[in-house]
Design an enzyme around this catalytic site. Structure first.
Site, PDB file in Angstrom:
ATOM      1  N   LYS A   1      43.554   9.615 -26.196  1.00 46.65           N
ATOM      2  CA  LYS A   1      43.620   9.238 -27.624  1.00 46.65           C
ATOM      3  C   LYS A   1      44.550   8.045 -27.828  1.00 46.65           C
ATOM      4  CE  LYS A   1      45.161  13.316 -28.891  1.00 46.65           C
ATOM      5  NZ  LYS A   1      45.205  14.019 -27.603  1.00 46.65           N
TER       6      LYS A   1
ATOM      7  N   ARG B   1      45.385  17.966 -36.753  1.00 46.25           N
ATOM      8  CA  ARG B   1      45.357  18.904 -35.628  1.00 46.25           C
ATOM      9  C   ARG B   1      45.152  20.338 -36.060  1.00 46.25           C
ATOM     10  NH1 ARG B   1      48.360  15.645 -31.773  1.00 46.25           N
ATOM     11  NH2 ARG B   1      48.789  16.838 -29.924  1.00 46.25           N
TER      12      ARG B   1
ATOM     13  N   ARG C   1      51.089  10.784 -15.757  1.00 42.57           N
ATOM     14  CA  ARG C   1      51.448   9.820 -16.817  1.00 42.57           C
ATOM     15  C   ARG C   1      52.904   9.349 -16.703  1.00 42.57           C
ATOM     16  NH1 ARG C   1      50.148  11.121 -22.880  1.00 42.57           N
ATOM     17  NH2 ARG C   1      51.107  13.115 -22.366  1.00 42.57           N
TER      18      ARG C   1
ATOM     19  N   ARG D   1      56.852  12.043 -19.364  1.00 44.29           N
ATOM     20  CA  ARG D   1      57.107  12.546 -20.715  1.00 44.29           C
ATOM     21  C   ARG D   1      57.575  13.985 -20.600  1.00 44.29           C
ATOM     22  NH1 ARG D   1      52.512  11.696 -25.249  1.00 44.29           N
ATOM     23  NH2 ARG D   1      52.541  13.960 -25.478  1.00 44.29           N
TER      24      ARG D   1
ATOM     25  N   ARG E   1      50.121  23.448 -24.368  1.00 44.36           N
ATOM     26  CA  ARG E   1      49.492  22.455 -25.259  1.00 44.36           C
ATOM     27  C   ARG E   1      47.972  22.595 -25.238  1.00 44.36           C
ATOM     28  NH1 ARG E   1      51.884  17.333 -22.718  1.00 44.36           N
ATOM     29  NH2 ARG E   1      50.506  16.188 -24.112  1.00 44.36           N
TER      30      ARG E   1
HETATM   31  P1  AP5 Z   1      46.835   9.179 -23.289  1.00 47.00           P
HETATM   32  O1  AP5 Z   1      46.086   8.028 -23.828  1.00 47.00           O
HETATM   33  O2  AP5 Z   1      48.319   9.202 -23.447  1.00 47.00           O
HETATM   34  O3  AP5 Z   1      46.182  10.552 -23.801  1.00 47.00           O
HETATM   35  P2  AP5 Z   1      46.388  11.330 -25.164  1.00 47.00           P
HETATM   36  O4  AP5 Z   1      45.091  11.968 -25.507  1.00 47.00           O
HETATM   37  O5  AP5 Z   1      46.999  10.428 -26.208  1.00 47.00           O
HETATM   38  O6  AP5 Z   1      47.379  12.425 -24.663  1.00 47.00           O
HETATM   39  P3  AP5 Z   1      48.703  13.022 -25.317  1.00 47.00           P
HETATM   40  O7  AP5 Z   1      49.315  13.882 -24.238  1.00 47.00           O
HETATM   41  O8  AP5 Z   1      49.569  11.947 -25.882  1.00 47.00           O
HETATM   42  O9  AP5 Z   1      48.112  13.874 -26.434  1.00 47.00           O
HETATM   43  P4  AP5 Z   1      48.775  15.003 -27.207  1.00 47.00           P
HETATM   44  O10 AP5 Z   1      47.783  15.206 -28.273  1.00 47.00           O
HETATM   45  O11 AP5 Z   1      49.125  16.204 -26.409  1.00 47.00           O
HETATM   46  O12 AP5 Z   1      50.201  14.393 -27.595  1.00 47.00           O
HETATM   47  P5  AP5 Z   1      50.798  13.781 -28.930  1.00 47.00           P
HETATM   48  O13 AP5 Z   1      51.695  12.681 -28.553  1.00 47.00           O
HETATM   49  O14 AP5 Z   1      49.748  13.527 -29.941  1.00 47.00           O
HETATM   50  O15 AP5 Z   1      46.460   9.311 -21.727  1.00 47.00           O
HETATM   51  C1  AP5 Z   1      47.088  10.288 -20.916  1.00 47.00           C
HETATM   52  C2  AP5 Z   1      47.286   9.698 -19.503  1.00 47.00           C
HETATM   53  O16 AP5 Z   1      46.007   9.445 -18.941  1.00 47.00           O
HETATM   54  C3  AP5 Z   1      48.036   8.350 -19.476  1.00 47.00           C
HETATM   55  O17 AP5 Z   1      48.834   8.287 -18.328  1.00 47.00           O
HETATM   56  C4  AP5 Z   1      46.922   7.316 -19.408  1.00 47.00           C
HETATM   57  O18 AP5 Z   1      47.346   6.139 -18.763  1.00 47.00           O
HETATM   58  C5  AP5 Z   1      45.864   8.067 -18.610  1.00 47.00           C
HETATM   59  N1  AP5 Z   1      44.492   7.705 -18.960  1.00 47.00           N
HETATM   60  C6  AP5 Z   1      43.996   7.439 -20.201  1.00 47.00           C
HETATM   61  N2  AP5 Z   1      42.683   7.170 -20.130  1.00 47.00           N
HETATM   62  C7  AP5 Z   1      42.354   7.280 -18.796  1.00 47.00           C
HETATM   63  C8  AP5 Z   1      41.130   7.118 -18.065  1.00 47.00           C
HETATM   64  N3  AP5 Z   1      39.986   6.793 -18.677  1.00 47.00           N
HETATM   65  N4  AP5 Z   1      41.173   7.333 -16.735  1.00 47.00           N
HETATM   66  C9  AP5 Z   1      42.311   7.662 -16.089  1.00 47.00           C
HETATM   67  N5  AP5 Z   1      43.506   7.804 -16.721  1.00 47.00           N
HETATM   68  C10 AP5 Z   1      43.510   7.625 -18.057  1.00 47.00           C
HETATM   69  O19 AP5 Z   1      51.649  15.017 -29.476  1.00 47.00           O
HETATM   70  C11 AP5 Z   1      52.800  15.476 -28.798  1.00 47.00           C
HETATM   71  C12 AP5 Z   1      53.417  16.645 -29.569  1.00 47.00           C
HETATM   72  O20 AP5 Z   1      53.795  16.200 -30.888  1.00 47.00           O
HETATM   73  C13 AP5 Z   1      52.484  17.836 -29.818  1.00 47.00           C
HETATM   74  O21 AP5 Z   1      52.474  18.735 -28.733  1.00 47.00           O
HETATM   75  C14 AP5 Z   1      53.106  18.443 -31.080  1.00 47.00           C
HETATM   76  O22 AP5 Z   1      54.270  19.187 -30.774  1.00 47.00           O
HETATM   77  C15 AP5 Z   1      53.527  17.206 -31.868  1.00 47.00           C
HETATM   78  N6  AP5 Z   1      52.477  16.704 -32.760  1.00 47.00           N
HETATM   79  C16 AP5 Z   1      51.889  15.479 -32.703  1.00 47.00           C
HETATM   80  N7  AP5 Z   1      50.976  15.341 -33.700  1.00 47.00           N
HETATM   81  C17 AP5 Z   1      50.991  16.494 -34.399  1.00 47.00           C
HETATM   82  C18 AP5 Z   1      50.262  16.970 -35.510  1.00 47.00           C
HETATM   83  N8  AP5 Z   1      49.327  16.226 -36.123  1.00 47.00           N
HETATM   84  N9  AP5 Z   1      50.530  18.235 -35.959  1.00 47.00           N
HETATM   85  C19 AP5 Z   1      51.480  18.999 -35.376  1.00 47.00           C
HETATM   86  N10 AP5 Z   1      52.203  18.609 -34.303  1.00 47.00           N
HETATM   87  C20 AP5 Z   1      51.965  17.369 -33.807  1.00 47.00           C
END
Ligand code: AP5
Length: 205
Positions: A8, A83, A122, A150, A161
């Site tokens: 994402k 979410r 990552r 991270r 998660r």
């Molecule tokens: P990346 O692009 O970082 O993936 P992502 O889907 O953004 O993964 P996240 O782990 O950031 O998602 P998340 O939803 O758990 O975390 P968030 O920060 O939103 O890619 C991941 C890895 O893969 C990278 O190393 C990248 O280089 C690699 N990659 C990407 N594409 C690739 C490909 N095609 N091939 C190979 N490698 C690839 O949330 C974190 C925390 O914040 C949550 O757990 C929660 O506590 C809180 N939070 C955030 N938003 C909310 C909300 N709306 N409501 C409540 N709590 C929230």
């Protein structure tokens, strides 16, 4: 939308550059609040470290504030929000108040074993937030800052998660599919460039 590690952040950034609109990532906003040690940052730390969701009210306030500040007339890309079904309903109200609506919901699909592999690999730049993998070595390819894992990418937190995604976030997709917003399913496997092209083709822009 998509589970943790689906891409994402990576694809959201590319899409926002292509469309020239801001990307609003709740995860990035929360991590920034934690880095800066704000009251919000202190409140959300425990949830994030445990892999749990931050309460809906806090997230909706944050989005409301950012929509106001971002100047959304030309649009925006949201990443990691909504979410929960409550957040999705809250977003409808926030957008209606501004006379806006969603064009599309993108759902990135990636099998669980690939998600676990990506999150384990990552690396994130402590200085500029650039996301990359271990092939980048110790230093950020963008700014030279130090690359780190991270803190919520530990295996036990990743497992939690993924469970939280199934229980709280997958129902949001069902909710959108039952409504009138266009849901665009995209195969998120393959290289970043392959996914980018697929997403562009499916969105038609
Ligand atoms: P990346 O692009 O970082 O993936 P992502 O889907 O953004 O993964 P996240 O782990 O950031 O998602 P998340 O939803 O758990 O975390 P968030 O920060 O939103 O890619 C991941 C890895 O893969 C990278 O190393 C990248 O280089 C690699 N990659 C990407 N594409 C690739 C490909 N095609 N091939 C190979 N490698 C690839 O949330 C974190 C925390 O914040 C949550 O757990 C929660 O506590 C809180 N939070 C955030 N938003 C909310 C909300 N709306 N409501 C409540 N709590 C929230």
């Amino acid at each position: 939308m998509g589970p943790p590690g689906a891409g994402k952040g990576t694809q959201g950034e590319l899409l926002s550059e292509r469309l020239r609109v801001p990307r609003l990532s709740t995860g990035d906003m929360l991590r920034e609040a934690r880095r800066e040690g704000t009251a919000l940052g202190r409140r959300v730390e425990g949830y994030m470290e445990a892999g749990e969701l931050v309460p809906d009210a806090l997230i909706l306030d944050l989005i409301d504030e950012r929509l106001e500040a971002a100047g959304t007339l030309d649009g925006f890309v949201m990443d990691g929000f909504p979410r929960t079904v409550a957040q999705a309903k809250g977003l409808v109200e926030l957008l209606e108040d501004r006379g806006e609506s969603l064009d599309a919901v993108v759902n990135l699909r990636v099998p669980e074993e690939e998600l676990v592999r990506r999150l384990g690999a990552r690396r994130v730049c402590a200085e500029c937030g650039e996301i990359t993998g271990p092939e980048a070595g110790r230093d950020c390819p963008e700014c030279g800052g130090r690359l780190r894992e991270r803190s919520d990418d530990r295996p036990e937190t990743v497992r939690r998660r993924l469970q939280v995604y199934e229980k709280e976030t997958r129902p949001v997709l069902r909710w959108y599919r039952e409504g009138d917003v266009r849901v665009v399913d995209v195969d998120g496997t393959g290289t970043v460039e392959e996914v980018r092209r697929r997403l562009r083709d499916r969105l038609g822009r």
